[in-house]
Design an enzyme around this catalytic site. Sequence first.
Site, PDB file in Angstrom:
ATOM      1  N   ASN A 565      45.166  35.596  37.269  1.00 10.39           N
ATOM      2  CA  ASN A 565      45.977  36.003  35.973  1.00 10.39           C
ATOM      3  C   ASN A 565      46.820  37.325  36.178  1.00 10.39           C
ATOM      4  OD1 ASN A 565      43.581  37.479  36.038  1.00 10.39           O
ATOM      5  ND2 ASN A 565      43.940  37.891  34.014  1.00 10.39           N
ATOM      6  N   CYS A 567      45.798  40.272  35.570  1.00 13.29           N
ATOM      7  CA  CYS A 567      45.107  41.373  35.809  1.00 13.29           C
ATOM      8  C   CYS A 567      44.115  41.023  37.154  1.00 13.29           C
ATOM      9  CB  CYS A 567      44.450  41.887  34.858  1.00 13.29           C
ATOM     10  SG  CYS A 567      45.297  42.304  33.748  1.00 13.29           S
ATOM     11  N   GLU A 569      41.451  39.029  37.537  1.00 11.45           N
ATOM     12  CA  GLU A 569      40.093  38.683  37.431  1.00 11.45           C
ATOM     13  C   GLU A 569      39.890  37.116  36.866  1.00 11.45           C
ATOM     14  OE1 GLU A 569      41.105  39.747  33.187  1.00 11.45           O
ATOM     15  OE2 GLU A 569      42.030  39.889  35.347  1.00 11.45           O
TER      16      GLU A 569
END
Length: 929
Positions: A565, A567, A569
């Site tokens: 995604n 970020c 994670e």
Amino acid sequence: MLATRDEVSEMMQQTSFEAYKVIRRSGDVVAFEPGKISLALSKAFIAVQGGEAGASASVRELIAALTQSVVQALMRRKPEGGAIHIEDIQDQVELALMRSGEHDVARAYVLYREEHARQRAARHEPEVHHALNVRYEDGSVRPLDLGRLKALIASSSLGFDSVVDQKILLDETLKNLYDGVPVEEVRKSVILSARALIEKDPAYSQVTARLLLDTLRREVIGEEASHEDMATRYAEVFPRLIKKGIEAELLDEKLALFDLAKLGAALDHGRDYQFGYLGLQTLYDRYFLHVDGTRIELPQVFFMRVAMGLALNEIDREARAIEFYNVLSTFDFMSSTPTLFNSGTRHSQLSSCYLTTVQDDLDGIFEAIKENALLSKYAGGLGNDWTPVRALGSHIKGTNGKSQGVVPFLKVVNDTAVAVNQGGKRKGAVCAYLETWHADIEEFLELRKNTGDDRRRTHDMNTANWIPDLFMKRVMEGGNWTLFSPAEVPDLHDKVGKAFEEAYTRYEEKAARGEMRVAKTMPALNLWRKILTMLFETGHPWITFKDPCNIRSPQQHMGVVHSSNLCTEITLNTNDQEIAVCNLGSVNLVNHIRDGKLDADKLARTVKTAMRMLDNVIDINFYPVRKARNANLKHRPVGLGIMGFQEALYLLRTPYASQAAVEFADESMELVCYHAYLASTELAAERGAYSSFKGSLWDRGILPKDSLKLLAAERGGYLEYDDSERLDWAALRARIKQHGMRNSNCVAIAPTATISNIVGVAASIEPTYQNLYVKSNLSGEFTVINEHLVNDLKARGLWDDVMISDLKYFDGSVSRIERIPQDLREIYATSFEMDPKWLVEAASRRQKWIDQAQSLNIYMAGASGKKLDELYKFAWVRGLKTTYYLRTLAATSAEKSTGQGGELNAVAVNAAPDAKFCAIDNPDCEACQ
């Protein structure tokens, strides 16, 4: 003559200063005139450099620039206008001279100020005129209520009597007032006066927050109310505020069905005093609901509104709402920003992350861009898998032409993210992923460069490289690598591990025979070097690993993880029918340390409640697009994370760069994951397992740690991991076998930049950035000082003005301050002062327990090609699924000045032009958390 007032005004684009006034030392109020700042600077230069300074064009230009800098600093402090004390203006002039390197001129200016202060004292001239009248909102003018002002400062200083100087705070407040001052300026003045003292002691951050609370109570309730009054007022005003939100069509009408009196009685006004200034100001600016600009939420009302929104479908709604409220309002757990924004509202889009796969046709491409816009509108962070889109030069059957490849469409994605921001509350944010074998990968690597054709650059979006294990093996072994267009190798996108390797090798053989339209072969090491070069130069694309994300995925029976995604994670399957969704929240580790160790029982209780809250999001959530709803209800993934890891280490007296910290990372993550998976299987016993559970790794008795063996078998080497465990995982396997899992995925460590600001702890798993710095975000600039360090220095008699100056001079680092003992230097070492391999080691220990991934920033001082090569290979061998930002330079630096202290901007933001930090917030990205 040097720079004139007209020249300065023209330079600042004819900015209007009518809203600003200057308070003289006598208390008189006069117009604000930037030309006088220019004149004062001119005199200072002439005093040091002589009359020839007046004939120097370079000096004239410097004075104009310094004037602009001073004016902008003053405007930032009072963007809506107001009165500025003459001393504050002179402080900014002094700082501007120091920052520009004009130390001789600055010294002369300081001596000039000191001499005039001495002369005024000799003449017994009053510094501040205290006979003040205040103009109130109703137009009436009454004498300043000095008694209430003193009482407010005393109440706000409660518990900090030994460190807060109430007299200085009162004097500074009065200094900035004048006769006839509007009452809102009085409220601003006391807040700004306390804020300017934060660098003196972290206690002033909480004092400032409490003073802001006083203003907030007046705005929300409509009348003055002290903190002590709120012990009873909260219960009284809560039902009224909820009803006001419903009437304004902001809140869901279902909230009126709750027993509002019971919930109001559960509000604890004492928890208002937990906030630091950054946390409360962030809530005030961006989270509290408002009607026509007037807030209708106080902190405990806000937390209860979020809790009610998450308890809408519970059988005993009030009991669950109070349970959820308690973990939020005590800062034991915090939901992610979209949940805080929208829970209980009419558009309850509570999810943080959306992952999509873009199809290789015009309809599919622009449908994906439309979906990006709809998801971004309601505060979702986006990850797009662009690998299926054919490469530059590929044949287009429908037109018999050639494709322009991926890059032109990414430019449209970039501009869409800018145009459709997250509900007008923060910038839109998207990350594009491309696999390393895609023929457009070389141009993809250059998307964030500041040179070249700007039509083929994306300056406002993120990029990530989705790397298969085979590429890393070729790099390690010095082999070749071939690039293809997905139009000719359509199955590579969905293959992983040995199956990918076999298919890829066959395509290489076809290319060698000249049977591929688009194919390019090169040494894998050359492409790897370019990947690392671009990562160093632009901070992108991030390095993420396809095979561990898939081989260890509990949901591999249902599809393929094609990207992470925004970020890095989240690792969930995507396809043309499903947009993966993840709902996030984080446990505050600091609140679970007791007597020098983790409080396992409390952590278990917090995680159990948090998992219930996250699971509830799935059913309550407003889904902007159908594909997202289908995927989320079918698989029910959530992402429980942690924050405050660094502060937990402080409490344990453990340096981040140590084996003990690695062991704590292992222990803490095992506990969080164990109880998260246990909570999910208990929810399954109560509510039923998720619909695609059958055939998952969970169903097969393979837990995340067990899946490391699957990765080792597929990779065939190049994997090193710790296999230890502390808890009874066999019992958990048996329970999952009996009841199933409520959620396909349970754990992911997000960046938590904004929610950790609210709570007042270090973001996520981040090491300390600096022990003293100014943080810039969408709410302004905030002095951040390490409270734990200050407390330790106080205990050893080392906290004084000299220490503050030293911390500024050494950019918030303690390593070069000789009088600080070695043990404290090790505990409070900052992110760029440690070997980044410690970050990877700790992340590797966490990753063995986590069913998704973690946002892992890499900090590297003195970065080189060799260091980058070694570190990212090390991360791959240690089994990491993803990495996030490479931070090679500090984005801010403490001002190397020796001011008199107390100046808000004495710690300055100096962004290096090549600093590799998220553009949305320095030093933390807050785009999706």
